[in-house]
Design an enzyme around this catalytic site. Structure first.
Site, PDB file in Angstrom:
ATOM      1  N   LYS A  22       0.887  -1.372   0.187  1.00  0.00           N
ATOM      2  CA  LYS A  22       0.038  -0.114  -0.200  1.00  0.00           C
ATOM      3  C   LYS A  22       0.791   1.237  -0.076  1.00  0.00           C
ATOM      4  CE  LYS A  22      -1.920   1.772   3.930  1.00  0.00           C
ATOM      5  NZ  LYS A  22      -1.398   3.035   4.502  1.00  0.00           N
ATOM      6  N   ASN A  23       1.963   1.321   0.842  1.00  0.00           N
ATOM      7  CA  ASN A  23       2.646   2.399   0.944  1.00  0.00           C
ATOM      8  C   ASN A  23       3.779   2.646  -0.116  1.00  0.00           C
ATOM      9  OD1 ASN A  23       1.116   2.955   3.274  1.00  0.00           O
ATOM     10  ND2 ASN A  23       2.819   2.516   4.732  1.00  0.00           N
ATOM     11  N   CYS A 115      -4.487  12.857  12.300  1.00  0.00           N
ATOM     12  CA  CYS A 115      -5.325  11.724  12.335  1.00  0.00           C
ATOM     13  C   CYS A 115      -5.261  11.232  13.589  1.00  0.00           C
ATOM     14  CB  CYS A 115      -4.883  10.877  11.307  1.00  0.00           C
ATOM     15  SG  CYS A 115      -3.318   9.878  11.602  1.00  0.00           S
ATOM     16  N   ARG A 120       0.899  14.903  12.710  1.00  0.00           N
ATOM     17  CA  ARG A 120       1.204  14.758  11.669  1.00  0.00           C
ATOM     18  C   ARG A 120       1.390  15.766  10.318  1.00  0.00           C
ATOM     19  NH1 ARG A 120      -0.922   9.106   9.499  1.00  0.00           N
ATOM     20  NH2 ARG A 120       0.862   9.178   8.362  1.00  0.00           N
ATOM     21  N   ASP A 304       4.707   0.733  12.074  1.00  0.00           N
ATOM     22  CA  ASP A 304       3.414   0.165  11.597  1.00  0.00           C
ATOM     23  C   ASP A 304       3.108  -1.332  11.908  1.00  0.00           C
ATOM     24  OD1 ASP A 304       3.598   1.877   8.087  1.00  0.00           O
ATOM     25  OD2 ASP A 304       2.851   2.458  10.175  1.00  0.00           O
ATOM     26  N   ARG A 396      -8.604  -0.142   4.494  1.00  0.00           N
ATOM     27  CA  ARG A 396      -7.775   0.985   3.910  1.00  0.00           C
ATOM     28  C   ARG A 396      -6.580   0.200   3.831  1.00  0.00           C
ATOM     29  NH1 ARG A 396      -7.309   6.415   6.853  1.00  0.00           N
ATOM     30  NH2 ARG A 396      -5.988   6.605   5.218  1.00  0.00           N
TER      31      ARG A 396
END
Ligand code: EPZ
Length: 415
Positions: A22-23, A115, A120, A304, A396
């Site tokens: 994803k990243n 978030c 951030r 993460d 997500r």
């Protein structure tokens, strides 16, 4: 509102196919703004965040179509504004700023805002672009950026490691006039993957994957085809699923070298890791011991993976300490894990975990992407039923999570 129901207690065994990262996919998709030619990305996972990025890029004028796991981006930029209602859904939208400025010399991008896991800010992105000649004003929650004479090379030293700022400036520098150096750059595998794609598009980049990257700007970039690297956080997450349930799983397509300290930490905790062909086995043969981890930029232990590892440590023998150094509020999974019988005491940036013999199923709530998957892991190991609400967080970043786990024997379904 979807919920996930898990009946825990089954040791998982079987094979899990790891999807594209994803990243990596998020910045790679914004590379579609860097050329009018067609950019083709393969091994693209089916994730909500990537659909949001496609929506954002389409309103910039790109034509995007997906065929299975292949995403094709082309067309010209017709709009240089990234609106709040899309950016607020996904902070990585900020990654259009560098490419828009580099190509059209203007961009109006909503400030992403914070978030759940932290404020951030994006100050490193903005300062770096200003060093490259951008004029940036903040107005009404938007970043108003122009580069009247185009972006030029600069020597940028990051005060601390930022993945997103490294990516934004890497893309901007690819089309700037002259040479840019990025010092104290992020070294995550996703940066190397982005650089590989940019080089395939004609960019001149040296040092990606190290903390010092040099980019010699070129006039234009052309289309390319790029295969996205497997998702190291998904890999680490399912490795923890095998470990927490006392099972044995083969992680297909996983690239062990992208997992950095996750492998050493799992091994130290007593988990057996065996490389084979295009992946590796994770096997909990003996006990599981509590160990200490501190999150760091790559190749350190990734933030993460912090929530997932904390779930694992909650059923280890002995105590462990988890210290979060990257984000200021990334312990929201702690109260939910404690409701399942974990004994975690979070004080400031550290949490002490005293291992318990087993967790007990309970209704819990997801708060952010990685916290939600840590509750899935806890539910897989717990005695009894766990229902997790607000699972849109999960969608997500994890493709077909129920299917992948059910194929290894988990009793998990979406209700
Ligand atoms: C990327 O976020 C990832 N997201 C995050 O993954 C990941 O946790 C993070 O890198 C760290 O590895 C994507 O790649 C889309 P940073 P990013 O800039 O780029 C502060 C997930 O779960 N900072 O490396 O936003 C920042 O607040 C997500 O997949 C500034 O202060 O992270 C944070 O405390 C969550 N100013 C720290 O630096 C800036 O200008 C690291 O942030 C930029 C960042």
């Amino acid at each position: 509102m979807d919920r996930i129901l898990i009946t825990g207690g089954q040791p998982l065994s079987g094979t899990i196919q790891i999807s594209g990262a994803k990243n990596a996919a998020l910045p790679l998709m914004t590379c579609g703004l860097l050329t009018d030619d067609r950019l083709t990305l393969t091994n693209v996972a089916k994730l909500a965040d990537l659909a949001t990025m496609a929506e954002l890029l389409a309103q910039h004028g790109l034509d995007i179509f997906r065929d299975g796991r292949t995403l094709s981006l082309g067309g010209r930029i017709t709009n240089t504004e990234a609106p709040y209602d899309i950016v607020r859904k996904m902070r990585a939208s900020i990654l259009v700023l560098g490419p828009l400025l580099a190509r059209t010399r203007e961009a109006r991008v909503s400030l992403p805002g914070g978030c759940a896991i932290g404020t951030r800010p994006v100050d490193l992105h903005l300062k770096g672009l200003e060093a490259m000649g951008a004029v940036i004003k903040l107005d009404g929650g938007y970043i108003d950026a122009t580069a009247p004479t185009g972006l030029h090379g600069a020597n940028i030293v990051f005060p601390f490691v930022s993945v997103g700022a490294t990516e934004n400036l890497l893309m901007a520098a690819a089309l700037a006039t002259g040479v840019t150096t990025l010092k104290n750059a992020a070294r995550e595998p996703e940066i190397s993957d982005l650089a590989a794609c940019l080089i395939a598009m004609g960019a001149k980049i040296e040092g990606a994957g190290t903390d010092s990257i040099t980019i010699e700007g070129v006039k234009t970039l052309h289309g390319a085809q790029h295969d996205i690297l497997p998702d190291r956080i998904e890999t680490g997450t399912y490795a923890c699923a095998a470990a927490i349930t006392g099972g044995r799983i083969f992680l297909q397509n996983a690239r062990i070298e992208t997992l950095g300290a996750v492998i050493t930490s799992l091994a130290e905790a007593g988990i057996e890791i065996t490389e084979q062909d295009n992946g590796f086995w994770v096997n909990r043969k003996n006990g599981l011991h509590g160990i200490d981890v501190t999150t760091e930029p790559f190749p350190g232990f990734p933030t993460d993976m912090q929530a997932q590892f904390m779930a694992l440590m909650s059923v280890a023998e002995g105590a462990s300490m988890v210290t979060e150094t990257i984000f200021e509020n990334r312990f929201m999974h702690v109260p939910e894990l404690n409701r399942m019988g974990a004994r975690i005491n979070a004080v400031g940036a550290s949490a002490i975990i005293r291992g318990v013999p087993h967790l007990s199923g309970a209704p819990v709530m997801a708060t952010d992407l990685r916290a939600s998957v840590s509750l899935v892991l806890a539910g897989l190991a717990a005695k009894g039923e766990t229902t997790i609400s607000r699972v849109y967080h999960l969608d997500r970043g994890y493709e077909s999570v129920e299917q992948k786990l059910a194929a290894c024997g988990a009793k998990i379904e979406r209700i």
